[in-house]
Design an enzyme around this catalytic site. Structure first.
Site, PDB file in Angstrom:
ATOM      1  N   LYS A  55       0.842  -1.204   0.000  1.00 50.36           N
ATOM      2  CA  LYS A  55       0.000   0.000   0.000  1.00 50.36           C
ATOM      3  C   LYS A  55       0.876   1.252   0.000  1.00 50.36           C
ATOM      4  O   LYS A  55       0.618   2.215  -0.727  1.00 50.36           O
ATOM      5  CB  LYS A  55      -0.944  -0.011   1.213  1.00 50.36           C
ATOM      6  CG  LYS A  55      -2.057  -1.025   1.047  1.00 50.36           C
ATOM      7  CD  LYS A  55      -2.824  -1.305   2.328  1.00 50.36           C
ATOM      8  CE  LYS A  55      -3.840  -2.424   2.075  1.00 50.36           C
ATOM      9  NZ  LYS A  55      -4.516  -2.903   3.292  1.00 50.36           N
ATOM     10  N   GLN A  99      -4.378  -1.196   9.469  1.00 59.64           N
ATOM     11  CA  GLN A  99      -4.376  -2.567   8.934  1.00 59.64           C
ATOM     12  C   GLN A  99      -4.988  -3.527   9.968  1.00 59.64           C
ATOM     13  O   GLN A  99      -4.580  -3.546  11.128  1.00 59.64           O
ATOM     14  CB  GLN A  99      -2.925  -2.971   8.605  1.00 59.64           C
ATOM     15  CG  GLN A  99      -2.794  -4.314   7.931  1.00 59.64           C
ATOM     16  CD  GLN A  99      -3.426  -4.341   6.527  1.00 59.64           C
ATOM     17  OE1 GLN A  99      -3.235  -3.440   5.738  1.00 59.64           O
ATOM     18  NE2 GLN A  99      -4.178  -5.388   6.244  1.00 59.64           N
ATOM     19  N   ASP A 122     -10.841   3.122   4.043  1.00 58.32           N
ATOM     20  CA  ASP A 122     -11.267   1.720   3.968  1.00 58.32           C
ATOM     21  C   ASP A 122     -12.782   1.627   3.815  1.00 58.32           C
ATOM     22  O   ASP A 122     -13.304   0.562   3.483  1.00 58.32           O
ATOM     23  CB  ASP A 122     -10.865   0.985   5.258  1.00 58.32           C
ATOM     24  CG  ASP A 122      -9.687   0.055   5.039  1.00 58.32           C
ATOM     25  OD1 ASP A 122      -9.426  -0.314   3.886  1.00 58.32           O
ATOM     26  OD2 ASP A 122      -9.033  -0.291   6.045  1.00 58.32           O
TER      27      ASP A 122
END
Ligand code: NAP
Length: 292
Positions: A55, A99, A122
């Protein structure tokens, strides 16, 4: 019949280069504004480390600023909340990604709720989930977005298609079902209590597998000519060689002979997820500057 292979690597590459062009244009025209993505990793989970590295790398490739925060596994919930509060306040940071999974002393829901919804790239915050459900502009979860972009390459218009989503998680199955509904599919959601999954599959023009069960969906469950999107990423070890491989939730070798189009694993949905994270970061930057 041999199915068309839906090339997620190529689609993700195209999307990344479009985003890089947008970011360069934004920097040139809007007083040097550069999207900033903060990625937070807590602990030493090896798979999470790989995801976070990818990422960060892609974020830099498309010309964004990236801020990596690596915290020890012993980090308390309070410490992580303090970092999120700082990132919420930081105007250089337009997107925040924590994460998952988190160590057991940290409540995931509390952390997701602490992220400012306008920086929630997200798309997991209840404000974004609610806005998406109501059909309002929102930051949407990346993996379902990636699946929709791949489907749109096969079908310019999804209206009237029968879609089956196998899996009802908050990060894949449920939001994807909503997106398919928004685009006028007739949607069925299957889960571990569904009776006769094979017969549900056989009726689907679009079959999405997001279960986390390697090779579970059989070739003869697939309607001839159907489009198959395999979200599953499962690491399996070959008993004969001892080598490990990634497998999807669909028995690819059998499905490719029946389906009209299918995503491979790896190289299908996975690369699109990261590209869509970048799209969300760009969108968040535009929203924070009042341009969306
Ligand atoms: P999850 O939270 O474990 O959810 C799995 C879903 O599958 C659940 O709804 C479960 O039903 C359903 N299910 C399990 N066994 C089933 C069965 N035998 N028949 C019907 N339904 C069944 O998983 P997830 O986070 O959604 O992830 C799913 C897969 O996608 C995993 O392999 C994951 O690694 C992969 N993934 C890939 C990406 C990517 O970028 N490509 C991103 C995210 C996830 P119940 O609700 O009844 O338990």
């Amino acid at each position: 019949m041999t199915a068309r292979i839906i090339d997620g690597l190529a689609s993700a590459k195209r999307l990344r280069s479009e985003l890089a062009a947008h970011a360069a244009d934004m920097k040139a025209r809007q007083g040097g504004i550069i999207p900033g993505l903060a990625v937070v990793l807590v602990g030493d989970d090896v798979a999470s480390q790989v995801y976070v590295r990818n990422k960060t790398r892609v974020s830099e490739e498309v010309g964004f600023r990236s801020y990596a925060h690596q915290l020890p596994a012993s980090t308390s919930e309070e410490e992580l909340l303090e970092l999120i509060a700082d990132l919420n306040e930081n105007p250089q940071v337009n997107g925040i990604l924590v994460q998952l999974p988190l160590p057991e002393q940290i409540n995931e829901r509390t952390i997701i709720m602490a992220i400012d919804p306008i920086k929630d790239v997200d798309g997991f915050h209840p404000v974004n989930v609610g806005r998406q459900t109501a059909g309002l502009m929102s930051l949407a979860p990346c993996t379902p977005m990636g699946c929709m972009l791949l489907l749109q390459e096969i079908f310019p218009n999804l209206a009237g298609k029968k879609a089956l989503v196998v899996g009802r998680s908050n990060i894949v199955g449920k939001p994807l079902a909503l997106m398919l509904l928004r685009d006028n599919c007739t949607v069925t959601i299957a889960h571990s209590h569904t009776r006769d999954l094979a017969s549900e599959c056989r009726q689907a023009d679009i079959l999405v597998a997001a279960m986390g069960r390697p090779n579970f969906i059989q070739g003869d469950w697939i309607k001839p000519g159907a489009t198959v999107i395999d979200v599953g990423i499962n690491r399996v070890t070959d008993e004969a060689t001892g080598k490990s491989h990634l497998r999807g939730d669909v028995d690819f070798e059998a499905a490719v002979k029946v389906a009209g189009a299918i995503t491979p694993v790896p190289g299908g949905v996975g690369p699109m997820t990261i590209a869509c994270l970048m799209q969300n970061t760009l969108q968040a930057t535009m929203m924070q500057n009042g341009w969306a």
